[in-house]
Design an enzyme around this catalytic site. Sequence first.
Site, PDB file in Angstrom:
ATOM      1  CD  GLU A 166     -42.324  -5.650   1.570  1.00  8.10           C
ATOM      2  OE1 GLU A 166     -41.638  -6.687   1.455  1.00  8.10           O
ATOM      3  OE2 GLU A 166     -42.300  -4.731   0.751  1.00  8.10           O
ATOM      4  CG  ASP A 178     -45.755  -9.907  -3.686  1.00  7.76           C
ATOM      5  OD1 ASP A 178     -46.715 -10.267  -4.400  1.00  7.76           O
ATOM      6  OD2 ASP A 178     -45.407  -8.730  -3.558  1.00  7.76           O
TER       7      ASP A 178
END
Length: 413
Positions: A166, A178
Amino acid sequence: MSLTQVAQRAIDAFAMVFETPPQGAVQAPGRVNLIGEHTDYNDGWVLPCAIDRGTVIAVRKRTDRRVRVVAVDYGLEQDAFDLDAPVVRQDSQPWSHYIRGMAQQMVLGGHVVSGLDMAVSGNIPRGAGLSSSASLEVAVGKAFQFCGLLHPPGKTDLARMAQRAENVFVGCQCGIMDQLASACGQRNRALLIDCRSLEITPVELPRSASILIAHSMVHRGLVDSQYNARRKACEVAAKEMGVSALRDVTMSDLRRVGLDDLTFRRARHVITENDRTLAAARILGASGSGAAHAEDDESRLRALGILMQQSHASMRDDFEITVPAIDELAHIVNQTLDGVGGARMTGGGFGGCVVALVPTDSLDDVRAAISRGYRSPAGEHANVFVCSAEAGAGVLHSASDMPSGSNARSPKH
Ligand code: GLA
């Protein structure tokens, strides 16, 4: 659509598009963060739980080095790339960034010996602050792992790899919360995560309470939003204070240095949010924290409600990541709860969802109040659902227990 139905969709799509049944199906959940927002990349504490919504990937290992993907929820759009060539972005298909980003990480880590075919589907609302992207990244890692292509398969390693995908490939400087919640979730537990040591302490939620999620229908994009700017402001504040991360300072430290008003408020949010997160975990009885087991659920929900309301105010006034619609939604829920439980925005900010801890027998009242009182700027109702805390990523089906109904034919490569 339930996760079981999502799995069936992925399995059926796999069989239809690749003309062979998958070898198995893996899943990785989304997450909802109960408290501790924008603290993870400051080496602080967060308190998320994995939820009963996620991403499912039906998968089959290939003998060559090709990766083929079908995105079931994007009209069966397809992507294909070769692991022997540099893995690059395919900007016409933003959904593929998360898959290609993970593949790139695995190639860089020297893990991948062959490619695979995948059919991907999910039921997490996108852009809602419930980590649909982390869930997709972790599911891709699980798919490779399922095929024996990813070593070592530690959950924390997998989460780190997904975070790097990410950061590097997608371009969002997110923290680890997350991906870690998706990889390490536990059934009926929230996870107190120390984002410096990555130590996880599971905590039990009050039995008489439910986790309610209300999606404001204001969609956000982490990359487009000011997420990276907030992270930068925190780094500036830490540097000014001579520490590596804001986790290492207290409010009195902050008052002693002469930061400009904006940087002061950004840092104040992080420092006070860390305190609130630890306080919430103590109320929930995290071990070694002077557990409050003896207290009854109502008084614990009252105490948690105060922390959640303070957290929302801090995100609104100091960190400035809420929007008026979200403020209104949180207000409606808090007013209805009248102190027993509480609501706050959850996730990166600038739209998305409110999370609330609600006494289960007040759920109908809260639903009715939202339905009566809330409309998004575009005039929509909020999307309200109750979720459960679930286990992290894992295998849903392997060849031996693949659900029937898929139009499976004999393998063909
Ligand atoms: C996003 C990021 C997380 C975290 C939250 C805010 O979800 O991916 O790393 O920073 O925002 O708490």
